[in-house]
Design a protein around this motif. Structure first.
Motif, PDB file in Angstrom:
ATOM      1  N   HIS A  17       0.862  -1.181   0.000  1.00 12.00           N
ATOM      2  CA  HIS A  17       0.000   0.000   0.000  1.00 12.00           C
ATOM      3  C   HIS A  17       0.906   1.242   0.000  1.00 12.00           C
ATOM      4  CE1 HIS A  17      -3.005   2.922   1.174  1.00 12.00           C
ATOM      5  NE2 HIS A  17      -3.932   2.014   0.901  1.00 12.00           N
ATOM      6  N   PRO A  18       0.627   2.236  -0.840  1.00 13.04           N
ATOM      7  CA  PRO A  18       1.483   3.429  -0.916  1.00 13.04           C
ATOM      8  C   PRO A  18       1.689   4.136   0.422  1.00 13.04           C
ATOM      9  CG  PRO A  18      -0.108   3.438  -2.704  1.00 13.04           C
ATOM     10  CD  PRO A  18      -0.465   2.284  -1.815  1.00 13.04           C
ATOM     11  N   LEU A  19       0.682   4.149   1.284  1.00 12.82           N
ATOM     12  CA  LEU A  19       0.845   4.797   2.588  1.00 12.82           C
ATOM     13  C   LEU A  19       1.818   4.030   3.479  1.00 12.82           C
ATOM     14  CD1 LEU A  19      -2.800   5.941   3.359  1.00 12.82           C
ATOM     15  CD2 LEU A  19      -0.844   7.351   2.662  1.00 12.82           C
ATOM     16  N   LEU A  20       1.855   2.711   3.328  1.00 14.94           N
ATOM     17  CA  LEU A  20       2.812   1.913   4.095  1.00 14.94           C
ATOM     18  C   LEU A  20       4.232   2.218   3.638  1.00 14.94           C
ATOM     19  CD1 LEU A  20       3.295  -0.235   6.223  1.00 14.94           C
ATOM     20  CD2 LEU A  20       2.913  -1.958   4.477  1.00 14.94           C
ATOM     21  N   ALA A  21       4.433   2.310   2.340  1.00 13.02           N
ATOM     22  CA  ALA A  21       5.760   2.659   1.812  1.00 13.02           C
ATOM     23  C   ALA A  21       6.146   4.073   2.242  1.00 13.02           C
ATOM     24  CB  ALA A  21       5.768   2.532   0.286  1.00 13.02           C
ATOM     25  N   LEU A  22       5.209   4.983   2.222  1.00 12.14           N
ATOM     26  CA  LEU A  22       5.474   6.367   2.623  1.00 12.14           C
ATOM     27  C   LEU A  22       5.888   6.453   4.092  1.00 12.14           C
ATOM     28  CD1 LEU A  22       5.303   9.346   1.645  1.00 12.14           C
ATOM     29  CD2 LEU A  22       2.958   9.348   2.491  1.00 12.14           C
ATOM     30  N   ASP A  23       5.290   5.615   4.924  1.00 12.34           N
ATOM     31  CA  ASP A  23       5.565   5.615   6.358  1.00 12.34           C
ATOM     32  C   ASP A  23       7.009   5.223   6.681  1.00 12.34           C
ATOM     33  OD1 ASP A  23       4.586   6.055   8.977  1.00 12.34           O
ATOM     34  OD2 ASP A  23       4.410   3.893   9.290  1.00 12.34           O
ATOM     35  N   THR A  24       7.713   4.634   5.729  1.00 15.39           N
ATOM     36  CA  THR A  24       9.100   4.213   5.966  1.00 15.39           C
ATOM     37  C   THR A  24      10.094   5.347   5.728  1.00 15.39           C
ATOM     38  OG1 THR A  24       9.493   3.445   3.701  1.00 15.39           O
ATOM     39  CG2 THR A  24       8.540   1.851   5.251  1.00 15.39           C
ATOM     40  N   LEU A  25       9.647   6.430   5.139  1.00 17.40           N
ATOM     41  CA  LEU A  25      10.558   7.534   4.841  1.00 17.40           C
ATOM     42  C   LEU A  25      10.967   8.270   6.114  1.00 17.40           C
ATOM     43  CD1 LEU A  25       8.807   8.995   1.685  1.00 17.40           C
ATOM     44  CD2 LEU A  25      10.879   7.602   1.763  1.00 17.40           C
ATOM     45  N   PRO A  26      12.194   8.796   6.142  1.00 20.92           N
ATOM     46  CA  PRO A  26      12.635   9.554   7.316  1.00 20.92           C
ATOM     47  C   PRO A  26      11.658  10.689   7.623  1.00 20.92           C
ATOM     48  CG  PRO A  26      14.456   9.213   5.796  1.00 20.92           C
ATOM     49  CD  PRO A  26      13.210   8.741   5.092  1.00 20.92           C
ATOM     50  N   MET A  27      11.352  10.827   8.870  1.00 20.44           N
ATOM     51  CA  MET A  27      10.465  11.857   9.416  1.00 20.44           C
ATOM     52  C   MET A  27       8.973  11.585   9.161  1.00 20.44           C
ATOM     53  SD  MET A  27      12.649  13.599  11.014  1.00 20.44           S
ATOM     54  CE  MET A  27      11.571  14.851  11.654  1.00 20.44           C
ATOM     55  N   ILE A  28       8.613  10.880   8.112  1.00 18.31           N
ATOM     56  CA  ILE A  28       7.196  10.622   7.833  1.00 18.31           C
ATOM     57  C   ILE A  28       6.626   9.676   8.890  1.00 18.31           C
ATOM     58  CG2 ILE A  28       5.522   9.697   6.190  1.00 18.31           C
ATOM     59  CD1 ILE A  28       6.786  12.323   5.265  1.00 18.31           C
TER      60      ILE A  28
END
Length: 118
Positions: A17-28
């Motif tokens: 899921h794109p939100l799961l991938a986004l959650d791995t970014l620094p600070m996100i």
């Protein structure tokens, strides 16, 4: 009869899921934790998680929603789940794709693709 039953499709493709991938970014991930701790944020986090995990989130049993909501309130759980996500995923999706290992499975076994050797 030879069949393969997938109990969990994790590892069979790069897509998440794109939100799961986004959650791995620094600070996100840290921002998501902070928002979850704001008034109403815990319900939003549980709703978002349910939407990421299920194709029809409105059909998820209330017990699952309640359990996930309580889990997210445990001290350190949000930090631990964010750290785990960062090990398993990156901004492009799942890190380890195990699809090419399917031909090595023996039908009828209960062992997983990533099981440690005994």
């Amino acid at each position: 009869m030879r069949t393969l039953t997938l109990v969990d499709s994790a590892g069979l493709g790069r897509e998440v899921h794109p939100l799961l991938a986004l959650d791995t970014l620094p600070m996100i991930g840290e921002l998501a934790i902070m928002i979850s701790r704001m008034p109403g944020g815990d319900v939003g986090r549980t709703s978002m998680s349910t939407a990421m995990l299920f194709a029809q989130p409105l059909r998820v049993p209330k017990e699952f929603f309640d359990e996930q909501h309580a889990l997210g309130r445990r001290p350190g759980q949000l930090e631990a789940s964010t750290a785990m996500a960062r090990v398993l995923f990156d901004a492009h999706g799942q890190r380890d794709v195990l699809l090419d290992q399917l031909p090595t499975l023996t039908p009828g076994t209960a062992t997983g693709l990533a099981a440690a050797p005994t």
